[in-house]
Design a protein around this motif. Sequence first.
Motif, PDB file in Angstrom:
ATOM      1  N   GLU A  97      82.163 -50.958  22.904  1.00  0.00           N
ATOM      2  CA  GLU A  97      81.690 -52.643  23.400  1.00  0.00           C
ATOM      3  C   GLU A  97      82.554 -53.875  23.065  1.00  0.00           C
ATOM      4  O   GLU A  97      82.580 -55.231  24.041  1.00  0.00           O
ATOM      5  CB  GLU A  97      80.510 -53.068  22.563  1.00  0.00           C
ATOM      6  N   ARG A 119      89.710 -40.229  33.152  1.00  0.00           N
ATOM      7  CA  ARG A 119      88.124 -40.166  32.656  1.00  0.00           C
ATOM      8  C   ARG A 119      88.380 -40.091  30.872  1.00  0.00           C
ATOM      9  O   ARG A 119      86.698 -39.195  30.471  1.00  0.00           O
ATOM     10  CB  ARG A 119      86.909 -38.513  33.079  1.00  0.00           C
ATOM     11  N   ILE A 151      86.835 -53.845  29.412  1.00  0.00           N
ATOM     12  CA  ILE A 151      86.295 -54.335  28.450  1.00  0.00           C
ATOM     13  C   ILE A 151      86.512 -54.947  27.636  1.00  0.00           C
ATOM     14  O   ILE A 151      87.726 -55.654  27.713  1.00  0.00           O
ATOM     15  CB  ILE A 151      86.546 -53.064  27.394  1.00  0.00           C
ATOM     16  N   THR A 201      90.700 -52.040  32.164  1.00  0.00           N
ATOM     17  CA  THR A 201      89.209 -51.232  32.285  1.00  0.00           C
ATOM     18  C   THR A 201      88.007 -52.059  31.867  1.00  0.00           C
ATOM     19  O   THR A 201      86.984 -51.191  32.132  1.00  0.00           O
ATOM     20  CB  THR A 201      89.288 -51.060  30.409  1.00  0.00           C
ATOM     21  N   SER A 238      80.067 -50.252  18.848  1.00  0.00           N
ATOM     22  CA  SER A 238      81.437 -49.327  18.802  1.00  0.00           C
ATOM     23  C   SER A 238      82.928 -50.226  19.335  1.00  0.00           C
ATOM     24  O   SER A 238      82.487 -50.616  20.462  1.00  0.00           O
ATOM     25  CB  SER A 238      81.227 -48.464  20.016  1.00  0.00           C
ATOM     26  N   LYS A 260      84.027 -45.516  25.141  1.00  0.00           N
ATOM     27  CA  LYS A 260      82.832 -45.972  26.099  1.00  0.00           C
ATOM     28  C   LYS A 260      83.146 -46.906  24.535  1.00  0.00           C
ATOM     29  O   LYS A 260      82.711 -46.956  22.837  1.00  0.00           O
ATOM     30  CB  LYS A 260      81.414 -45.079  25.596  1.00  0.00           C
TER      31      LYS A 260
END
Length: 230
Positions: free
Chosen positions: A116, A110, A149, A147, A191, A114
């Motif tokens: 984009e 964890r 992403i 992930t 980000s 975070k």
Amino acid sequence: MNLKIFWSDFIDLIFPRCCEACDRSLVGNEELVCTSCRISLPRIEKHSVHIDLLKYKFITIPEVLSVQSFLLFTKKGKVQKLLHALKYRGNKEVGILLGSMFGQEMVAERILPKAELIISVPLHKKKLSKRGYNQSDLLAEGLSNATDIPWSGTVLARTRFTDTQTGKSKKERQENVSGVFVVNGEFKKKSVIVIDDVLTTGATLEACVEALKIAGCEEFHILTIAVAQH
């Protein structure tokens, strides 16, 4: 015995598959790196002195919100051997594997940033043509697979060919890559994760961040597969 398993074992006997980290024969369902090496690769532990050193690499850039490295790079060690296989022996799958392992462990612990988008550090077209691929693209692809992403290898471009960073001081490295990266086209992400193979002084990654800042990006997370031991 299952015919498929028998045939696989027979092929392994004639053409043994070897671990890219230790050269031992792979067995069963092992791929690229044996189970023993996957477990024993030198991770950067949570309370390691290297964690504190990572924090200070980009202390002058407040937009860099986090810095993480997966493994400890030592000369003639297993990590160096894996990265050598990736960069100089054409084993692209090693890059995808390392990126995926890093991503899986961050998700499990964890500590996944975070962001984009995942952005790989680009190679100059001359070096890209010679190698045939960008190792950072493969790391980004593996990280993205683990992930969810998305990643891009085209956001940044390297505008000029530069000498190797090896053997240079931090100041020389900064001068070598100053202004060398530009953002292709319009960029609207706030980000991002910037990923590369090995973190030494951080000069190349700093130059990437500066180019992205100019384009309007506001938050950065630096990820590297390894950090060099000094």
